[in-house]
Design a protein around this motif. Sequence first.
Motif, PDB file in Angstrom:
ATOM      1  N   GLY A  33       0.808  -1.217   0.000  1.00 16.54           N
ATOM      2  CA  GLY A  33       0.000   0.000   0.000  1.00 16.54           C
ATOM      3  C   GLY A  33       0.840   1.265   0.000  1.00 16.54           C
ATOM      4  O   GLY A  33       2.063   1.236  -0.016  1.00 16.54           O
ATOM      5  N   GLY A  34       0.134   2.409   0.015  1.00 20.12           N
ATOM      6  CA  GLY A  34       0.811   3.700   0.058  1.00 20.12           C
ATOM      7  C   GLY A  34       1.091   4.306  -1.302  1.00 20.12           C
ATOM      8  O   GLY A  34       1.330   5.505  -1.399  1.00 20.12           O
ATOM      9  N   GLN A  35       1.060   3.503  -2.361  1.00 21.15           N
ATOM     10  CA  GLN A  35       1.297   4.041  -3.692  1.00 21.15           C
ATOM     11  C   GLN A  35       0.045   4.789  -4.159  1.00 21.15           C
ATOM     12  O   GLN A  35      -1.039   4.618  -3.626  1.00 21.15           O
ATOM     13  CB  GLN A  35       1.601   2.930  -4.715  1.00 21.15           C
ATOM     14  CG  GLN A  35       2.659   1.953  -4.321  1.00 21.15           C
ATOM     15  CD  GLN A  35       2.091   0.744  -3.597  1.00 21.15           C
ATOM     16  OE1 GLN A  35       1.285   0.877  -2.700  1.00 21.15           O
ATOM     17  NE2 GLN A  35       2.542  -0.436  -3.963  1.00 21.15           N
ATOM     18  N   PRO A  44      -4.638   1.066  -0.746  1.00 27.94           N
ATOM     19  CA  PRO A  44      -4.542   0.577   0.629  1.00 27.94           C
ATOM     20  C   PRO A  44      -3.657  -0.674   0.721  1.00 27.94           C
ATOM     21  O   PRO A  44      -3.490  -1.404  -0.256  1.00 27.94           O
ATOM     22  CB  PRO A  44      -5.993   0.227   0.985  1.00 27.94           C
ATOM     23  CG  PRO A  44      -6.628  -0.098  -0.325  1.00 27.94           C
ATOM     24  CD  PRO A  44      -5.945   0.790  -1.334  1.00 27.94           C
ATOM     25  N   ARG A  45      -3.116  -0.893   1.904  1.00 22.18           N
ATOM     26  CA  ARG A  45      -2.334  -2.104   2.151  1.00 22.18           C
ATOM     27  C   ARG A  45      -3.258  -3.304   2.077  1.00 22.18           C
ATOM     28  O   ARG A  45      -4.368  -3.292   2.599  1.00 22.18           O
ATOM     29  CB  ARG A  45      -1.702  -2.023   3.531  1.00 22.18           C
ATOM     30  CG  ARG A  45      -0.838  -3.223   3.863  1.00 22.18           C
ATOM     31  CD  ARG A  45      -0.224  -3.045   5.211  1.00 22.18           C
ATOM     32  NE  ARG A  45      -0.943  -3.892   6.152  1.00 22.18           N
ATOM     33  CZ  ARG A  45      -0.405  -4.407   7.247  1.00 22.18           C
ATOM     34  NH1 ARG A  45       0.832  -4.124   7.564  1.00 22.18           N
ATOM     35  NH2 ARG A  45      -1.109  -5.156   8.043  1.00 22.18           N
ATOM     36  N   MET A  65       2.567 -12.514   9.161  1.00 25.14           N
ATOM     37  CA  MET A  65       3.263 -11.885   8.048  1.00 25.14           C
ATOM     38  C   MET A  65       3.118 -10.367   8.120  1.00 25.14           C
ATOM     39  O   MET A  65       2.133  -9.862   8.635  1.00 25.14           O
ATOM     40  CB  MET A  65       2.708 -12.400   6.726  1.00 25.14           C
ATOM     41  CG  MET A  65       2.986 -13.874   6.498  1.00 25.14           C
ATOM     42  SD  MET A  65       2.225 -14.512   5.007  1.00 25.14           S
ATOM     43  CE  MET A  65       0.839 -15.385   5.715  1.00 25.14           C
ATOM     44  N   HIS A  66       4.110  -9.669   7.566  1.00 23.06           N
ATOM     45  CA  HIS A  66       4.123  -8.210   7.562  1.00 23.06           C
ATOM     46  C   HIS A  66       4.463  -7.739   6.156  1.00 23.06           C
ATOM     47  O   HIS A  66       4.681  -8.557   5.254  1.00 23.06           O
ATOM     48  CB  HIS A  66       5.145  -7.690   8.578  1.00 23.06           C
ATOM     49  CG  HIS A  66       4.862  -8.204   9.964  1.00 23.06           C
ATOM     50  ND1 HIS A  66       3.913  -7.644  10.777  1.00 23.06           N
ATOM     51  CD2 HIS A  66       5.371  -9.250  10.655  1.00 23.06           C
ATOM     52  CE1 HIS A  66       3.861  -8.306  11.916  1.00 23.06           C
ATOM     53  NE2 HIS A  66       4.735  -9.293  11.871  1.00 23.06           N
ATOM     54  N   THR A  67       4.554  -6.443   5.962  1.00 25.89           N
ATOM     55  CA  THR A  67       4.769  -5.892   4.619  1.00 25.89           C
ATOM     56  C   THR A  67       6.096  -6.316   3.998  1.00 25.89           C
ATOM     57  O   THR A  67       6.248  -6.245   2.793  1.00 25.89           O
ATOM     58  CB  THR A  67       4.692  -4.360   4.630  1.00 25.89           C
ATOM     59  OG1 THR A  67       5.619  -3.860   5.598  1.00 25.89           O
ATOM     60  CG2 THR A  67       3.291  -3.890   4.962  1.00 25.89           C
ATOM     61  N   GLY A  68       7.054  -6.763   4.782  1.00 22.51           N
ATOM     62  CA  GLY A  68       8.350  -7.181   4.250  1.00 22.51           C
ATOM     63  C   GLY A  68       8.314  -8.542   3.571  1.00 22.51           C
ATOM     64  O   GLY A  68       9.280  -8.944   2.937  1.00 22.51           O
ATOM     65  N   VAL A  69       7.204  -9.267   3.671  1.00 27.69           N
ATOM     66  CA  VAL A  69       7.086 -10.578   3.040  1.00 27.69           C
ATOM     67  C   VAL A  69       6.798 -10.362   1.550  1.00 27.69           C
ATOM     68  O   VAL A  69       5.923  -9.579   1.177  1.00 27.69           O
ATOM     69  CB  VAL A  69       5.968 -11.417   3.698  1.00 27.69           C
ATOM     70  CG1 VAL A  69       5.752 -12.724   2.960  1.00 27.69           C
ATOM     71  CG2 VAL A  69       6.298 -11.680   5.160  1.00 27.69           C
TER      72      VAL A  69
END
Length: 108
Positions: A33-35, A44-45, A65-69
């Motif tokens: 997300g964030g783009q 959205p994420r 899991m988090h955004t780094g996955v």
Amino acid sequence: MASFNARITMPAEARAGEIVEIRVLVRHPMDRGGQVDSEGRVVPRKILNRLTVTYAGEPVFRYDMHTGVSANPFVSFTTRAVETGDLTFEWREDGGATFTRTARLVVT
């Protein structure tokens, strides 16, 4: 996400007490997300944030899991074959959507 595709690789059967490896590959973009999209709206994420696995009704694996996955996450874990039963895989996605798959392990 309209469809959900998971590839579960594990032995169809095992001897009692044997350690079995379970490998899971799931197709998911894991969008952090964030783009900004082409219409100027913030995307959205939307990630898978948890995988839980139960075997014959008992929890055997959980992965937060988090955004780094990366997209299309691959997970591998082991469990001990104790009885014939279903492994139930449940993924939870941001926004509350859940996806479930099952695979049967026959213990001889």
